[in-house]
Scaffold this active site. Structure first.
Site, PDB file in Angstrom:
ATOM      1  N   GLU A 413       0.826  -1.226   0.000  1.00  0.00           N
ATOM      2  CA  GLU A 413       0.000   0.000   0.000  1.00  0.00           C
ATOM      3  C   GLU A 413       0.853   1.266   0.000  1.00  0.00           C
ATOM      4  OE1 GLU A 413      -3.523  -0.035   2.389  1.00  0.00           O
ATOM      5  OE2 GLU A 413      -3.844  -2.167   2.048  1.00  0.00           O
TER       6      GLU A 413
HETATM    7  C1  FAD Z   1       2.022  -9.855  -0.013  1.00  0.00           C
HETATM    8  C2  FAD Z   1       1.642  -8.726  -0.914  1.00  0.00           C
HETATM    9  C3  FAD Z   1       0.304  -8.372  -1.038  1.00  0.00           C
HETATM   10  C4  FAD Z   1      -0.071  -7.361  -1.923  1.00  0.00           C
HETATM   11  N1  FAD Z   1      -1.409  -7.054  -2.089  1.00  0.00           N
HETATM   12  C5  FAD Z   1      -1.779  -6.168  -3.063  1.00  0.00           C
HETATM   13  C6  FAD Z   1      -3.166  -5.959  -3.373  1.00  0.00           C
HETATM   14  O1  FAD Z   1      -4.066  -6.528  -2.754  1.00  0.00           O
HETATM   15  N2  FAD Z   1      -3.469  -5.103  -4.386  1.00  0.00           N
HETATM   16  C7  FAD Z   1      -2.516  -4.435  -5.105  1.00  0.00           C
HETATM   17  O2  FAD Z   1      -2.857  -3.702  -6.025  1.00  0.00           O
HETATM   18  N3  FAD Z   1      -1.194  -4.603  -4.809  1.00  0.00           N
HETATM   19  C8  FAD Z   1      -0.807  -5.442  -3.823  1.00  0.00           C
HETATM   20  N4  FAD Z   1       0.527  -5.643  -3.539  1.00  0.00           N
HETATM   21  C9  FAD Z   1       1.533  -4.887  -4.265  1.00  0.00           C
HETATM   22  C10 FAD Z   1       2.236  -3.818  -3.427  1.00  0.00           C
HETATM   23  O3  FAD Z   1       1.383  -2.741  -3.206  1.00  0.00           O
HETATM   24  C11 FAD Z   1       3.511  -3.452  -4.194  1.00  0.00           C
HETATM   25  O4  FAD Z   1       4.408  -4.527  -3.996  1.00  0.00           O
HETATM   26  C12 FAD Z   1       4.108  -2.153  -3.729  1.00  0.00           C
HETATM   27  O5  FAD Z   1       3.314  -1.083  -4.163  1.00  0.00           O
HETATM   28  C13 FAD Z   1       5.546  -1.948  -4.272  1.00  0.00           C
HETATM   29  O6  FAD Z   1       5.614  -2.174  -5.630  1.00  0.00           O
HETATM   30  P1  FAD Z   1       6.726  -3.153  -6.225  1.00  0.00           P
HETATM   31  O7  FAD Z   1       6.651  -4.421  -5.445  1.00  0.00           O
HETATM   32  O8  FAD Z   1       6.552  -3.244  -7.687  1.00  0.00           O
HETATM   33  O9  FAD Z   1       8.102  -2.477  -5.863  1.00  0.00           O
HETATM   34  P2  FAD Z   1       8.903  -1.367  -6.727  1.00  0.00           P
HETATM   35  O10 FAD Z   1       7.972  -0.330  -7.212  1.00  0.00           O
HETATM   36  O11 FAD Z   1       9.740  -2.069  -7.727  1.00  0.00           O
HETATM   37  O12 FAD Z   1       9.827  -0.733  -5.606  1.00  0.00           O
HETATM   38  C14 FAD Z   1      10.861  -1.484  -4.958  1.00  0.00           C
HETATM   39  C15 FAD Z   1      11.500  -0.623  -3.904  1.00  0.00           C
HETATM   40  O13 FAD Z   1      12.134   0.479  -4.521  1.00  0.00           O
HETATM   41  C16 FAD Z   1      12.066   1.607  -3.723  1.00  0.00           C
HETATM   42  N5  FAD Z   1      11.420   2.698  -4.480  1.00  0.00           N
HETATM   43  C17 FAD Z   1      10.516   2.602  -5.464  1.00  0.00           C
HETATM   44  N6  FAD Z   1      10.171   3.815  -5.920  1.00  0.00           N
HETATM   45  C18 FAD Z   1      10.881   4.703  -5.202  1.00  0.00           C
HETATM   46  C19 FAD Z   1      10.965   6.123  -5.173  1.00  0.00           C
HETATM   47  N7  FAD Z   1      10.210   6.903  -5.957  1.00  0.00           N
HETATM   48  N8  FAD Z   1      11.801   6.693  -4.289  1.00  0.00           N
HETATM   49  C20 FAD Z   1      12.553   5.950  -3.444  1.00  0.00           C
HETATM   50  N9  FAD Z   1      12.505   4.614  -3.420  1.00  0.00           N
HETATM   51  C21 FAD Z   1      11.682   3.995  -4.277  1.00  0.00           C
HETATM   52  C22 FAD Z   1      11.261   1.227  -2.464  1.00  0.00           C
HETATM   53  O14 FAD Z   1      12.166   0.880  -1.434  1.00  0.00           O
HETATM   54  C23 FAD Z   1      10.519  -0.007  -2.909  1.00  0.00           C
HETATM   55  O15 FAD Z   1      10.240  -0.886  -1.820  1.00  0.00           O
HETATM   56  C24 FAD Z   1       0.924  -6.644  -2.649  1.00  0.00           C
HETATM   57  C25 FAD Z   1       2.279  -6.982  -2.476  1.00  0.00           C
HETATM   58  C26 FAD Z   1       2.636  -8.004  -1.642  1.00  0.00           C
HETATM   59  C27 FAD Z   1       4.093  -8.350  -1.524  1.00  0.00           C
END
Ligand code: FAD
Length: 594
Positions: A413
């Site tokens: 989130e």
């Molecule tokens: C168990 C689980 C349940 C989930 N449930 C849902 C759900 O019900 N519905 C839904 O839509 N999504 C869901 N998600 C998705 C979740 O919201 C995303 O994983 C989250 O938004 C991060 O996106 P990403 O994993 O693609 O990481 P990325 O966007 O690739 O980011 C990786 C890391 O990079 C860093 N980063 C990224 N952007 C920036 C920035 N601008 N500045 C500084 N640092 C940055 C942060 O440290 C981040 O943790 C779920 C994820 C998990 C693991």
């Protein structure tokens, strides 16, 4: 301002405009960035009205009894599944439709009351907390907020009882933190009666067990070659809905079903659009505000469990002929967990009350709550784990599961880094625009209209710089804290102004500066909530004629530690290693194989 900076400014402005319409009452967090203490939103400490409290107490006692008898978090983790009878039981008690209006079969609870329910679940099981959040806080939230009466009548009655389950599907491979980069396409049919959806979603909680999914997809913007995000209600029985992976195996919250699915030419009726076509990003971000609020509640519950586990072990485990609780380095951890748990509860209650009281613009407070509580909980879990020593590492205790379960909180989130930057940038936008007005007018004094606006802006900026805000505390013994808080807000405002003047537009990319500003703002908000809660509890005790003063040491400790942190964050704005840090990181990034 160069083109890129101007574009970033526009993006921030659009993000804000996206979330609320029309002139707004100044919220508490935005007030902080202006050097104001907007007391009305945070004082007196919000209380649930007596009639609601009776209903809440009844629900809580029913819920506790049910969870005691039927919820087995260790088994849920082992089996990687939440049994159907647990889901049905939560539905019967009303947990799955707690805030839904009664006319659709919900319980009509306020956010504050709902947070108390989620705190109870958060005390026991990370999987069940996330399941309930995915279904109720975000899954059916778009319907609750943006659904028409017809849509609500059609969908809600089965969803609020748990007969059907909901999910919220935003994330895709290319749209993680960058939520606006959704690629799933929704093309209207020729007669405009349907949309054809194509694309894939991943990491979606409840995807494989839900009968209703709020899905974000791009629709064409009429009269242009652009697209915008729209929210659709999708059901898994629609032809072309393909579950690619029902339960992605994972580290923690293993009981939740986190799935990956594809939509291939799925025909969705236009009646299934939630909110306005092309305004799906507003739907998504508003929904997430609610999710972040209940995140605060669940983490509060888990922090309280950490405290119980820490105290129980420290009082029984003996080493060096003493129980562990005799050692100061153990006491330090216990005290910190107690202080944080008190603050987390206060911050959750105040934030939930903002929603209940109809403040439209609460996105800063919900983002602060999410980042602050999830970071503090990670510390609490680490502390209680350490107190338990080697025993924490084994699966007969809940601690290794709690570590695994809690780790998602800082990512889901909205990753905490993204939200931290968001807090600083949205917060600074108000004073930043005033400085821009002053600067533009100084550069071009011929701007006649500009002079009046710049004068207004100067008055605001100057006013906030010379005035220490008043923090209206009732209890005599807390007034010194109130005065200290007021001075820290003043210092924060001076620091924000100085950063804006010093760095100007490049601050938009200076995340190390943003982090300190956001961290200081979060601690100011947390301290305010603690002070408000403590003040109110003292007043209630006084009104009830209680002789012995209640023990407020946890609140006192939180305030002292929080004030010290704030001073540290502000000092770090001028005394830091940022340049060396950036050089080191850049050097590593440039030589990935060394
Ligand atoms: C168990 C689980 C349940 C989930 N449930 C849902 C759900 O019900 N519905 C839904 O839509 N999504 C869901 N998600 C998705 C979740 O919201 C995303 O994983 C989250 O938004 C991060 O996106 P990403 O994993 O693609 O990481 P990325 O966007 O690739 O980011 C990786 C890391 O990079 C860093 N980063 C990224 N952007 C920036 C920035 N601008 N500045 C500084 N640092 C940055 C942060 O440290 C981040 O943790 C779920 C994820 C998990 C693991």
């Amino acid at each position: 301002m160069n083109k890129l900076d101007a574009q970033r400014q526009t993006e921030i402005q659009q993000a804000e405009e996206l979330l609320f319409a029309g002139p707004q009452a100044l919220g508490f967090a935005k007030g902080l960035f202006q050097g104001h203490f907007v007391a009305d939103w945070v004082m007196p400490y919000p209380r649930i009205p007596a009639a609601q409290q009776t209903e809440l107490d009844k629900t809580l006692s029913e819920l506790r009894q049910f969870l005691d008898e039927h919820l087995d978090p260790a088994e849920i983790d082992r089996q990687a599944d939440i049994p159907r009878d647990v889901i049905d039981g939560l539905g019967r008690i009303g947990v799955l439709g707690m805030t839904a209006p009664k006319e659709y079969g919900g319980r009509g609870f306020s956010q504050m009351a709902n947070c108390k329910v989620l705190e109870e679940i958060g005390r026991r099981c990370g999987s069940t907390s996330v399941f309930v959040n995915a279904h109720h806080s975000i899954g059916i939230r778009a319907l609750l907020l943006f659904g028409t009466h017809e849509q609500n009548q059609k969908w809600l009655p089965k969803l609020v009882t748990g007969e059907q389950l909901g999910a919220f599907a935003l994330t895709e491979k290319e749209a993680g933190s960058d939520a606006a980069n959704v690629q799933m396409q929704a093309r209207p049919t020729k007669d405009g009666s349907h949309f054809i959806l194509n694309g894939e979603k991943r990491y979606i909680t409840n995807a494989a067990i839900a009968q209703e999914l709020t899905v974000m997809a791009r629709t064409p913007v009429p009269g242009s070659d652009k697209t915008a995000i729209t929210a659709f209600l999708v059901t898994p029985d629609m032809p072309g809905f393909e579950m690619l992976e029902a339960r992605m195996p994972k580290m923690g919250i293993r009981g939740t079903a986190t799935g990956r699915f594809a939509l291939r030419d799925v025909k969705v009726p236009k009646e299934n659009i939630l909110g306005t076509i092309g305004k799906g990003l507003k739907v998504a971000l508003t929904v997430l505000d609610f999710g972040r609020t209940t995140f605060g509640a669940c983490t509060t519950g888990t922090a309280k469990t950490c405290l119980e586990l820490a105290v129980a072990h420290a009082n029984t485990r003996k080493q060096f002929n003493k129980t562990l609780g005799n050692f100061e380095l153990v006491k330090k951890k216990i005290a910190r967990i107690a202080a944080d748990a008190y603050a987390m509860e206060a911050m959750t209650t105040v934030t939930a009350s903002l929603i209940d009281r109809g403040l439209e613009d609460y996105m800063l407070e919900t983002a602060m709550l999410k980042v602050f509580t999830t970071e503090r909980l990670w510390e609490c879990i680490n502390d209680v784990f350490q107190i338990h020593g080697g025993s924490a590492y084994f699966v007969d205790l809940p601690l290794e599961r709690m570590v695994r379960d809690a780790r998602i909180n800082q990512i889901g989130e909205g990753a905490n880094e993204v939200l931290t930057s968001f807090i600083a940038l949205v917060g600074m936008r108000g004073p930043g625009m005033e400085f821009k007005e002053i600067y533009d007018t100084m550069m071009k004094p011929s701007r006649e209209r500009g002079i009046a606006k710049a004068w207004e802006a100067s008055k605001h900026r100057l006013g906030a710089t010379v005035r220490v805000p008043d923090v209206p505390i009732q209890s005599e013994q807390l007034r010194p804290y109130g005065r200290k808080l007021g001075r820290l807000i003043w210092r924060f405002n001076v620091a924000v102004n100085r950063a804006l003047i010093m760095y100007r537009e490049p601050i938009l990319d200076m995340q190390l500066v943003q982090e300190r500003i956001a961290n200081a703002a979060m601690d100011l908000f947390a301290s305010t909530c603690v002070l408000s809660r403590q003040d109110s509890e003292i007043q209630v005790a006084r009104r009830n004629g209680e002789d012995a003063p209640p023990d407020y040491s946890a609140a006192d400790l939180f305030l002292r530690q929080s004030f010290r942190r704030i001073r540290g964050f502000l000092a770090g704005l001028t005394d830091n290693d940022d340049q060396t840090l950036l050089t080191t990181a850049n050097s590593c990034l440039a030589k990935p194989h060394s």
